[in-house]
Design an enzyme around this catalytic site. Structure first.
Site, PDB file in Angstrom:
ATOM      1  N   TYR A  98       0.827  -1.250   0.138  1.00 25.23           N
ATOM      2  CA  TYR A  98       0.084  -0.004   0.043  1.00 25.23           C
ATOM      3  C   TYR A  98       0.878   1.353  -0.062  1.00 25.23           C
ATOM      4  O   TYR A  98       0.691   2.107   0.903  1.00 25.23           O
ATOM      5  CB  TYR A  98      -1.056   0.101   1.250  1.00 25.23           C
ATOM      6  CG  TYR A  98      -1.850  -1.292   1.274  1.00 25.23           C
ATOM      7  CD1 TYR A  98      -2.630  -1.724   0.280  1.00 25.23           C
ATOM      8  CD2 TYR A  98      -1.313  -2.204   2.368  1.00 25.23           C
ATOM      9  CE1 TYR A  98      -3.217  -2.857   0.419  1.00 25.23           C
ATOM     10  CE2 TYR A  98      -2.006  -3.444   2.518  1.00 25.23           C
ATOM     11  CZ  TYR A  98      -3.117  -3.883   1.445  1.00 25.23           C
ATOM     12  OH  TYR A  98      -3.433  -4.965   1.628  1.00 25.23           O
ATOM     13  N   TYR A 104     -12.158  -7.282   5.287  1.00 23.16           N
ATOM     14  CA  TYR A 104     -11.257  -7.764   4.478  1.00 23.16           C
ATOM     15  C   TYR A 104     -10.903  -8.920   4.405  1.00 23.16           C
ATOM     16  O   TYR A 104     -11.029  -9.760   5.192  1.00 23.16           O
ATOM     17  CB  TYR A 104     -10.099  -6.986   5.527  1.00 23.16           C
ATOM     18  CG  TYR A 104      -8.725  -6.903   4.413  1.00 23.16           C
ATOM     19  CD1 TYR A 104      -8.764  -6.041   3.350  1.00 23.16           C
ATOM     20  CD2 TYR A 104      -7.660  -8.021   4.660  1.00 23.16           C
ATOM     21  CE1 TYR A 104      -7.258  -6.389   2.592  1.00 23.16           C
ATOM     22  CE2 TYR A 104      -6.804  -8.188   3.776  1.00 23.16           C
ATOM     23  CZ  TYR A 104      -6.592  -7.193   2.666  1.00 23.16           C
ATOM     24  OH  TYR A 104      -5.439  -7.449   1.965  1.00 23.16           O
ATOM     25  N   ASP A 136     -14.100 -16.389   6.815  1.00 25.65           N
ATOM     26  CA  ASP A 136     -12.755 -16.227   6.564  1.00 25.65           C
ATOM     27  C   ASP A 136     -11.966 -15.992   7.724  1.00 25.65           C
ATOM     28  O   ASP A 136     -12.067 -14.897   8.629  1.00 25.65           O
ATOM     29  CB  ASP A 136     -12.857 -14.799   5.989  1.00 25.65           C
ATOM     30  CG  ASP A 136     -11.143 -14.439   5.413  1.00 25.65           C
ATOM     31  OD1 ASP A 136     -10.252 -14.941   6.285  1.00 25.65           O
ATOM     32  OD2 ASP A 136     -11.199 -13.420   4.837  1.00 25.65           O
ATOM     33  N   LYS A 184      -2.155 -16.897   6.977  1.00 29.91           N
ATOM     34  CA  LYS A 184      -1.458 -16.227   8.011  1.00 29.91           C
ATOM     35  C   LYS A 184      -0.647 -17.076   9.025  1.00 29.91           C
ATOM     36  O   LYS A 184       0.318 -17.546   8.646  1.00 29.91           O
ATOM     37  CB  LYS A 184      -2.309 -14.987   8.633  1.00 29.91           C
ATOM     38  CG  LYS A 184      -2.653 -13.933   7.737  1.00 29.91           C
ATOM     39  CD  LYS A 184      -3.106 -12.710   8.380  1.00 29.91           C
ATOM     40  CE  LYS A 184      -2.819 -11.610   7.608  1.00 29.91           C
ATOM     41  NZ  LYS A 184      -4.187 -11.125   6.651  1.00 29.91           N
TER      42      LYS A 184
HETATM   43  C1  LIG Z   1      -4.591 -10.962   5.430  1.00 29.19           C
HETATM   44  C2  LIG Z   1      -5.949 -11.256   5.206  1.00 29.19           C
HETATM   45  C3  LIG Z   1      -6.277 -12.153   3.935  1.00 29.19           C
HETATM   46  C4  LIG Z   1      -5.321 -12.135   2.673  1.00 29.19           C
HETATM   47  O1  LIG Z   1      -4.328 -12.954   3.059  1.00 29.19           O
HETATM   48  P1  LIG Z   1      -3.023 -12.847   1.948  1.00 29.19           P
HETATM   49  O2  LIG Z   1      -1.912 -13.733   2.515  1.00 29.19           O
HETATM   50  O3  LIG Z   1      -2.506 -11.294   2.653  1.00 29.19           O
HETATM   51  O4  LIG Z   1      -3.415 -12.687   0.826  1.00 29.19           O
HETATM   52  C5  LIG Z   1      -7.798 -12.476   3.842  1.00 29.19           C
HETATM   53  N1  LIG Z   1      -8.554 -12.325   4.760  1.00 29.19           N
HETATM   54  C6  LIG Z   1      -8.159 -11.930   6.045  1.00 29.19           C
HETATM   55  C7  LIG Z   1      -9.120 -12.066   7.173  1.00 29.19           C
HETATM   56  C8  LIG Z   1      -7.092 -11.329   6.328  1.00 29.19           C
HETATM   57  O5  LIG Z   1      -6.724 -10.933   7.491  1.00 29.19           O
END
Ligand SMILES: *Cc1c(COP(=O)(O)O)cnc(C)c1O
Length: 419
Positions: A14, A142, A243, A272
């Site tokens: 970013y 997100y 997610d 992550k």
């Molecule tokens: C960081 C994140 C993503 C994306 O993961 P990347 O490995 O950066 O592509 C998707 N969903 C959530 C909730 C996140 O915190």
């Protein structure tokens, strides 16, 4: 280190290449500390964006990578298989909800979200549900930066206006309002209920982050919301995708955030901290209904699917976590954060202070000069990366109380200096 090259040629997350923000050169990292090239040490309050739950340079994780290197660092997963993938798959199936028993390994969180959305879409296609053409999600979400994931991110912070001609239009409702600890009020469900009642025939799946909306606004909300979403999705036969890329692996005080509500999604995204922050890897789990309903070929197959090095370190990281006293650690971090941050709520610039599990958030009334705050914190030996009006901390789970005190004291002083 050729910092001039970095500034002129390398994009950071970013940022702009014409007007780059400051970057701090790192030469090493150990435990909860990041070592800068100038010799100073920073306590990492970010876990490198939710990832490094066991801290850096961990002997067990180092060993897992070097052991796997002796066998193979990579082979294609098309038509071949290997122990690290199988064992990691078993581990993930064992530690998630019993209904989730099919695993797809992908490269990153964003790709996991793409895979989850595609799974849901292909499931609906195979069931002949051809009217379904969009997802339902929340403001302040997100889910990553690739186009599919981006299309379900918060339209404002995700800057949809710059890409609207390329983005599929999904259905957005307000972010869940009832706070995590707040008494439940039935009207909090009204908008979701209405959206599903009106549009369920066109909705492939509902996708969102359970309990904690992370990078879209650090919003903590009531488990009752999840329970009711699950019940309504069942009632209208709409798939549910969680997610948990940020919330998974103990961060919120449960191994997975959905456990706060004792519900399970149809499809679950993990990423992550899956590898303890060693390598990029993600996983999408789904239940049998989805797996069987997808039919013959699921149309996805990344080149580096189930990379053995990443799977080996992910297996070591998840085993390390499961066999640790993570509940006590997370609740100790929660009370240290609570204690260290509570006085900040009296500061005139502060709107709200909240803590859930190993996440501490200081929400300000106004958007801040985050680079200035970061610089002051670095001078005090702490690494944080605020955004919008939010200063947040999610340290490695191995952090000690005295180190959290150092972080919160540095933050209190910084706010006094700057605001
Ligand atoms: C960081 C994140 C993503 C994306 O993961 P990347 O490995 O950066 O592509 C998707 N969903 C959530 C909730 C996140 O915190």
């Amino acid at each position: 280190m050729d910092i001039a090259f970095d500034r002129q040629h390398l994009w950071h997350p970013y940022t702009s290449l014409s007007d780059p923000t400051k970057t701090y050169p790192v030469v090493g990292a150990n435990g909860v500390r990041i070592q800068l090239a100038d010799g100073s040490q920073l306590i990492d309050a970010m876990s490198s964006w939710w990832c490094c739950i066991h801290g850096y340079n961990h002997p067990v994780l180092n060993q897992a990578v070097t052991d796997q290197l002796q066998h193979m660092s990579h082979v294609m997963f098309g038509g071949l298989t290997h122990e690290p993938a199988i064992k990691l798959g078993q581990q993930l199936v064992a530690m998630t909800d019993p209904s989730l028993d099919a695993v797809f390994f992908a490269d990153s969180g964003s790709v996991a979200v793409e895979v989850a959305m595609k799974m849901a879409a292909q499931y609906c296609f195979e069931q002949g549900l051809t009217k379904k053409h969009r997802f339902l999600t929340f403001a302040k979400g997100y889910h990553g930066d690739t186009f599919g994931a981006m299309s379900v991110c918060d339209p404002v912070t995700g800057m949809h206006h710059k890409f609207s001609h390329l983005l599929h239009q999904h259905l957005f409702i307000s972010s869940p309002r009832c706070g995590f600890d707040q008494a439940w009020e039935d009207h909090c469900m009204d908008e979701f209920k209405q959206a599903l009642a009106e549009h369920h025939e066109s909705i492939i799946a509902v996708i969102f982050e359970p309990i904690v909306q992370g990078a879209g606004g650090m919003n903590f909300y009531s488990p009752e919301y999840l329970r009711q979403v699950r019940a309504l999705c069942d009632e209208y036969q709409v798939l549910l995708i969680f997610d948990e890329i940020a919330t998974g692996f103990a961060r919120t005080g449960k191994m997975f955030a959905y456990e706060h509500a004792a519900v399970a999604p149809d499809i679950l995204c993990l990423g992550k901290s899956l590898t303890g922050g060693y390598m990029t890897l993600s996983a999408v789990l789904c239940n049998r209904m989805v797996a069987d309903g997808i039919g013959t070929h699921f149309m996805h197959g990344p080149t580096f699917m189930a990379n053995p090095l990443a799977c080996a370190v992910a297996l070591a990281s998840t085993q390390l976590l499961v066999n640790s006293d993570w509940q006590q650690r997370v609740s100790a971090i929660a009370s240290s954060l609570q204690q260290g941050l509570q006085d900040l709520s009296a500061h005139p610039a502060v709107k709200d202070v909240r803590v859930l599990g190993a996440i501490g958030v200081v929400e300000l009334h106004q958007t801040i000069n985050w680079a200035a705050i970061q610089e002051r914190m670095v001078a005090k030996g702490v690494w944080i990366r605020p955004f919008m009006n939010l200063i947040y901390m999610m340290p490695p789970l191995i952090i000690e109380a005295a180190e959290i005190d150092h972080i919160t004291e540095a933050l209190a002083t910084t706010l006094q200096e700057l605001l």
